[in-house]
Design an enzyme around this catalytic site. Structure first.
Site, mmCIF file in Angstrom:
data_model
loop_
_atom_site.group_PDB
_atom_site.id
_atom_site.type_symbol
_atom_site.label_atom_id
_atom_site.label_comp_id
_atom_site.label_asym_id
_atom_site.label_seq_id
_atom_site.Cartn_x
_atom_site.Cartn_y
_atom_site.Cartn_z
ATOM 1 C CE1 TYR A 226 10.016 12.706 -61.966
ATOM 2 C CE2 TYR A 226 9.676 13.827 -64.058
ATOM 3 C CZ TYR A 226 9.261 12.923 -63.106
ATOM 4 O OH TYR A 226 8.093 12.229 -63.284
ATOM 5 C CE LYS B 225 5.747 10.967 -65.491
ATOM 6 N NZ LYS B 225 4.812 9.834 -65.628
HETATM 7 O O1 0WD Z 1 5.480 11.919 -56.803
HETATM 8 C C1 0WD Z 1 4.939 11.021 -57.450
HETATM 9 N N1 0WD Z 1 4.822 9.808 -56.969
HETATM 10 C C2 0WD Z 1 4.410 11.352 -58.804
HETATM 11 C C3 0WD Z 1 4.110 10.347 -59.695
HETATM 12 C C4 0WD Z 1 4.242 12.776 -59.153
HETATM 13 C C5 0WD Z 1 3.683 12.990 -60.465
HETATM 14 C C6 0WD Z 1 3.425 11.951 -61.316
HETATM 15 N N2 0WD Z 1 3.645 10.649 -60.929
HETATM 16 C C7 0WD Z 1 3.350 9.599 -61.891
HETATM 17 C C8 0WD Z 1 4.429 8.594 -62.131
HETATM 18 O O2 0WD Z 1 5.451 9.082 -62.967
HETATM 19 C C9 0WD Z 1 3.619 7.486 -62.796
HETATM 20 O O3 0WD Z 1 3.363 7.821 -64.152
HETATM 21 O O4 0WD Z 1 2.240 8.843 -61.462
HETATM 22 C C10 0WD Z 1 2.310 7.551 -62.021
HETATM 23 C C11 0WD Z 1 2.194 6.525 -60.908
HETATM 24 O O5 0WD Z 1 3.291 6.671 -60.057
HETATM 25 P P1 0WD Z 1 3.333 6.169 -58.543
HETATM 26 O O6 0WD Z 1 1.972 5.898 -58.050
HETATM 27 O O7 0WD Z 1 4.195 7.136 -57.859
HETATM 28 O O8 0WD Z 1 4.176 4.823 -58.696
HETATM 29 P P2 0WD Z 1 4.037 3.312 -58.251
HETATM 30 O O9 0WD Z 1 3.165 3.142 -57.081
HETATM 31 O O10 0WD Z 1 5.436 2.796 -58.136
HETATM 32 O O11 0WD Z 1 3.363 2.636 -59.542
HETATM 33 C C12 0WD Z 1 3.965 2.680 -60.799
HETATM 34 C C13 0WD Z 1 3.435 1.536 -61.602
HETATM 35 C C14 0WD Z 1 3.812 0.180 -60.977
HETATM 36 O O12 0WD Z 1 2.676 -0.696 -60.996
HETATM 37 P P3 0WD Z 1 2.773 -2.293 -60.990
HETATM 38 O O13 0WD Z 1 1.384 -2.795 -60.902
HETATM 39 O O14 0WD Z 1 3.309 -2.668 -62.333
HETATM 40 O O15 0WD Z 1 3.697 -2.702 -59.893
HETATM 41 O O16 0WD Z 1 4.013 1.555 -62.897
HETATM 42 C C15 0WD Z 1 4.235 0.229 -63.181
HETATM 43 C C16 0WD Z 1 4.872 -0.195 -61.863
HETATM 44 O O17 0WD Z 1 5.179 -1.536 -61.859
HETATM 45 N N3 0WD Z 1 5.053 -0.193 -64.260
HETATM 46 C C17 0WD Z 1 4.581 -0.957 -65.267
HETATM 47 N N4 0WD Z 1 3.321 -1.372 -65.575
HETATM 48 C C18 0WD Z 1 3.178 -2.128 -66.672
HETATM 49 N N5 0WD Z 1 4.197 -2.491 -67.463
HETATM 50 C C19 0WD Z 1 5.679 -1.270 -66.046
HETATM 51 C C20 0WD Z 1 5.455 -2.086 -67.168
HETATM 52 N N6 0WD Z 1 6.444 -2.481 -67.965
HETATM 53 N N7 0WD Z 1 6.778 -0.694 -65.490
HETATM 54 C C21 0WD Z 1 6.379 -0.039 -64.399
#
Ligand code: 0WD
Length: 262
Positions: free
Chosen positions: A162, A169
């Site tokens: 990680y 985080k």
């Molecule tokens: O196991 C996991 N998946 C975990 C995730 C466990 C614990 C926490 N998390 C956290 C992640 O670190 C994150 O903070 O949950 C949050 C969401 O993660 P996710 O649902 O796993 O990830 P994903 O579906 O890839 O979404 C992440 C978003 C994407 O949305 P968009 O609409 O932008 O495609 O973060 C976005 C990424 O693009 N993102 C941004 N949004 C705005 N401006 C940017 C940016 N520059 N860069 C990334």
């Protein structure tokens, strides 16, 4: 106090696709009767969002959307102006945004370069502060608004691979406490959910992700991985008046894995 979301509007940031944690939260908020508005960083996500929203209740089928790449101050300012025009007031924000160069999500943490460190901290930690400040300055936040971000155990403990994201985080979790302290006197609450490993687009970037899920299945008290629905329902609670006494908190929705030391 009840789970009453009538006439309440929430901004959801970070729906990349149907597996996104933000989408799980959006679905639960929709079921609870809240009005939603989405932000997206790329046009690709916007198109997907329109399709996803079509499956929501009539209240949110045509939910408004604003562009907000959180690395751009200009985008944040424009998004806040548009939000003000489209909804007037927000009762809460769900910040589910993170990014780190995947070259540094495996092997030795110390290999990280300066630019990748800054980028991960900028997108994954600073952006929460930036959007909250902008929303507050624009008088967009309702009295007693509830602000929520997503974090992971890797911010508190060493989780293999990680690495860089763990540092980001840790900064995010600390921001939650400082923001909660600063905005608390105005009634605004700030919290985090620390979710267990869930297979999403972002998760695929973390080296050996399947191993983390396997360890949860083997060792977490509940002996199973966390679902997005579980994160979603906890988010609904934290965003509601039912959680009016909770701020600066980091609630683990991880099948209890964080209590285990072996
Ligand atoms: O196991 C996991 N998946 C975990 C995730 C466990 C614990 C926490 N998390 C956290 C992640 O670190 C994150 O903070 O949950 C949050 C969401 O993660 P996710 O649902 O796993 O990830 P994903 O579906 O890839 O979404 C992440 C978003 C994407 O949305 P968009 O609409 O932008 O495609 O973060 C976005 C990424 O693009 N993102 C941004 N949004 C705005 N401006 C940017 C940016 N520059 N860069 C990334």
């Amino acid at each position: 106090m009840h789970l009453n979301f009538e006439n309440k509007t929430y901004l959801i940031m970070g729906v990349a696709n149907k597996r996104s944690i933000a989408w799980g939260i959006a679905q639960e908020l929709d079921k609870a009767g809240a009005k939603l508005i989405f932000s997206y960083s790329k046009e690709r996500s916007a198109k997907g969002l329109v399709k996803l929203a079509a499956d929501l209740s009539d209240l949110n089928k045509e939910a408004p959307m604003v562009k907000c790449d959180v690395t751009s101050d200009e985008d944040i300012t424009t998004a806040v102006t548009e939000l003000k025009e489209k909804v007037g007031t927000l009762n809460g924000i769900v910040h589910s945004v993170a990014f780190a160069n995947k070259d540094f999500l495996g092997d030795d943490y110390s290999a990280v370069d300066r630019a990748s460190f800054a980028q991960a901290l900028d997108i994954s930690a600073y952006s929460f502060t930036a959007i909250i400040r902008a929303a507050k300055l624009a008088d967009l936040l309702a009295e007693n608004a509830s602000l929520l971000t997503l974090t992971y155990l890797g911010g508190e403990r060493v989780i293999q691979n990680y690495n860089l994201m763990g540092i980001a985080k840790a900064a995010l979790e600390s921001s939650v406490r400082y923001l909660a302290s600063e905005y608390g006197p105005t009634g605004v609450r700030v919290n985090a959910i620390s979710a267990g490993p869930i297979r999403t687009l972002s998760a695929r970037g973390v080296g050996n992700f399947s191993e983390s899920q396997k360890m949860v299945e083997e060792r977490a008290p509940l002996r199973r991985v966390t679902t997005v629905e579980e994160v979603g329902t906890t988010a609904v609670f934290l965003l509601s008046d039912m959680a009016s006494g909770i701020t600066g908190e980091n609630i683990h929705v991880d099948s209890g894995y964080h209590i285990i030391g072996y």
